[in-house]
Design a protein around this motif. Structure first.
Motif, short mmCIF file in Angstrom:
data_model
loop_
_atom_site.label_atom_id
_atom_site.label_comp_id
_atom_site.label_asym_id
_atom_site.label_seq_id
_atom_site.Cartn_x
_atom_site.Cartn_y
_atom_site.Cartn_z
N GLY A 1 4.48 9.16 -3.28
CA GLY A 1 5.82 8.67 -2.93
C GLY A 1 5.84 7.28 -2.32
N VAL A 2 4.66 6.64 -2.23
CA VAL A 2 4.57 5.37 -1.50
C VAL A 2 5.40 4.28 -2.17
CG1 VAL A 2 3.02 3.50 -0.79
CG2 VAL A 2 2.33 5.89 -0.46
N GLU A 3 5.17 4.09 -3.47
CA GLU A 3 5.83 2.98 -4.16
C GLU A 3 7.36 3.13 -4.14
OE1 GLU A 3 4.32 2.06 -8.04
OE2 GLU A 3 5.81 0.47 -8.35
N GLY A 4 7.83 4.34 -4.43
CA GLY A 4 9.27 4.59 -4.46
C GLY A 4 9.93 4.31 -3.11
N LEU A 5 9.31 4.79 -2.06
CA LEU A 5 9.87 4.60 -0.72
C LEU A 5 9.82 3.13 -0.30
CD1 LEU A 5 10.97 6.48 1.61
CD2 LEU A 5 8.73 6.18 2.68
N ALA A 6 8.69 2.48 -0.62
CA ALA A 6 8.52 1.07 -0.25
C ALA A 6 9.55 0.20 -0.94
CB ALA A 6 7.11 0.60 -0.60
N ARG A 7 9.77 0.45 -2.23
CA ARG A 7 10.76 -0.33 -3.00
C ARG A 7 12.16 -0.09 -2.49
NH1 ARG A 7 9.19 -2.73 -7.67
NH2 ARG A 7 7.24 -2.03 -8.63
N ARG A 8 12.50 1.17 -2.30
CA ARG A 8 13.86 1.54 -1.91
C ARG A 8 14.25 0.93 -0.57
NH1 ARG A 8 16.51 6.54 -3.09
NH2 ARG A 8 18.46 6.61 -1.95
N TYR A 9 13.29 0.89 0.38
CA TYR A 9 13.62 0.43 1.73
C TYR A 9 12.95 -0.88 2.12
CZ TYR A 9 15.80 4.96 2.05
OH TYR A 9 16.61 6.04 1.81
N GLY A 10 12.32 -1.55 1.13
CA GLY A 10 11.70 -2.84 1.39
C GLY A 10 10.60 -2.79 2.45
N LEU A 11 9.80 -1.72 2.38
CA LEU A 11 8.76 -1.53 3.42
C LEU A 11 7.42 -2.15 3.02
CD1 LEU A 11 9.46 2.23 4.17
CD2 LEU A 11 9.85 0.32 5.74
N PRO A 12 6.76 -2.84 3.95
CA PRO A 12 5.40 -3.30 3.67
C PRO A 12 4.44 -2.11 3.58
CG PRO A 12 6.06 -3.89 5.92
CD PRO A 12 7.24 -3.23 5.28
N VAL A 13 3.45 -2.24 2.69
CA VAL A 13 2.46 -1.18 2.49
C VAL A 13 1.08 -1.74 2.78
CG1 VAL A 13 1.42 0.40 0.81
CG2 VAL A 13 3.87 -0.09 0.69
N TRP A 14 0.30 -1.00 3.56
CA TRP A 14 -1.07 -1.38 3.88
C TRP A 14 -2.04 -0.38 3.25
CZ3 TRP A 14 -2.58 -5.47 7.18
CH2 TRP A 14 -1.53 -6.11 7.85
N ALA A 15 -3.12 -0.91 2.64
CA ALA A 15 -4.15 -0.04 2.06
C ALA A 15 -5.44 -0.83 1.92
CB ALA A 15 -3.70 0.47 0.69
N THR A 16 -6.57 -0.13 1.78
CA THR A 16 -7.82 -0.85 1.47
C THR A 16 -7.70 -1.38 0.03
OG1 THR A 16 -8.86 1.16 0.60
CG2 THR A 16 -9.23 0.66 2.94
N PRO A 17 -8.49 -2.40 -0.33
CA PRO A 17 -8.44 -2.91 -1.70
C PRO A 17 -8.68 -1.81 -2.73
CG PRO A 17 -9.72 -4.38 -0.30
CD PRO A 17 -9.40 -3.18 0.54
N GLY A 18 -9.62 -0.91 -2.45
CA GLY A 18 -9.92 0.18 -3.38
C GLY A 18 -8.76 1.13 -3.54
N THR A 19 -8.12 1.48 -2.44
CA THR A 19 -6.96 2.38 -2.50
C THR A 19 -5.79 1.70 -3.21
OG1 THR A 19 -7.59 3.56 -0.49
CG2 THR A 19 -5.28 3.69 -1.13
N ALA A 20 -5.56 0.43 -2.90
CA ALA A 20 -4.45 -0.30 -3.53
C ALA A 20 -4.62 -0.33 -5.04
CB ALA A 20 -4.39 -1.72 -2.98
N ALA A 21 -5.87 -0.58 -5.49
CA ALA A 21 -6.14 -0.63 -6.94
C ALA A 21 -5.99 0.75 -7.56
CB ALA A 21 -7.53 -1.20 -7.18
N ALA A 22 -6.61 1.75 -6.93
CA ALA A 22 -6.62 3.10 -7.52
C ALA A 22 -5.24 3.74 -7.50
CB ALA A 22 -7.62 3.97 -6.78
N ALA A 23 -4.41 3.38 -6.52
CA ALA A 23 -3.06 3.97 -6.42
C ALA A 23 -2.04 3.13 -7.19
CB ALA A 23 -2.65 4.09 -4.96
#
Ligand SMILES: [Zn+2]
Ligand SMILES: [Zn+2]
Length: 252
Positions: free
Chosen positions: A64-86
């Motif tokens: 649900g990260v991308e949907g929530l982040a887009r809808r509410y303009g939220l910054p997202v933090w992740a490791t490079p590996g998690t960001a790529a894999a997700a």
């Protein structure tokens, strides 16, 4: 500092930590609608959120990260590996290093790496400069480094995924039993209790059993394992419900 869980386990994880005006969401394996509903139960709205931090790409944490982040303009933090894999590139993910503490407004985050079958998974100790909340789920085995990071916390959310005997006798196919019980799978009650017993627990105000499997464990067994280690009554150990989560806990 206070924290609550919106959900915990294979049907969707999300935890909120609040310090001052900072309200951070750790993981989002829930739909936007569910996040909205469950935040409302805590007296909050998605507009109150400051940022989302993602531990790893498994869908029960990241769907649900991308949907929530887009809808509410939220910054997202992740490791490079998690960001790529997700696949979080599109939301302009802010990257952190598993070994480097960082801050999101008023909240201090000390990430640490964990053995789990994801690309670059991490778990966290959250701080407000005075108190520390340790969160550990989705880890196949405790490591000395994990024990060092979680030592002396004021509150702990600790994975008690399965009971060894229930997993062995349970409905999962052999390959899944091996994955869950393996070094890159999930923490069982005995491992969680053993880790807890090795930590300095003198400041502990809250211990929460989390990511409990509803097929291979029971809240009672998880509670019993942790309570036996601490020598406390079972009702002192909180349990995060798969769907109900856990109401606010103050770390004073
Ligand atoms: Zn998980
Ligand atoms: Zn996982």
């Amino acid at each position: 500092m206070r924290f609550a869980l919106l959900g915990s386990g294979s049907r969707g994880n999300a935890l909120v930590v609040e310090v001052g005006a900072t309200l951070l969401l750790l993981d989002c394996g829930l739909s936007v609608l569910q996040v909205k509903r469950r935040l409302a139960g805590l007296g909050k709205t998605p507009e109150d959120l400051t940022a989302i931090v993602v531990t790893h790409e498994h869908s029960d944490h990241a769907s649900g990260v991308e949907g929530l982040a887009r809808r509410y303009g939220l910054p997202v933090w992740a490791t490079p590996g998690t960001a790529a894999a997700a696949g979080l590139g599109a939301v302009g993910c802010r990257e952190f290093d598993c070994h480097a503490p960082f801050a999101v407004d008023d909240l201090e985050l000390a990430p640490f790496p964990v053995p789990h079958d994801a690309r670059e998974p991490s778990q966290f100790v959250f701080g407000d400069g005075r108190r520390r909340l340790g969160v550990l789920t989705d880890v196949g085995a405790p490591t000395p480094h994990i024990a060092e990071c979680l030592d002396g916390c004021d509150a702990l959310v600790l994975e008690c995924n399965h009971d060894v005997a229930m997993l062995a006798d349970g409905p999962y196919p052999p390959s899944l039993k091996q994955r869950v019980g393996g070094r890159h799978g999930h923490l069982n009650n005995d491992q969680a209790a053993d880790l807890l017993g090795r930590l300095d627990g003198s400041k502990l105000q809250h211990v929460v059993a989390a990511h409990i499997s509803d097929k291979n464990n029971t809240p009672h067994l998880a509670r019993q394992a942790l309570a036996d280690t601490l020598g406390c009554t079972q009702d002192w150990i909180a349990v995060a419900d798969q769907d109900g989560g856990l109401a606010w806990r103050e770390v004073v």
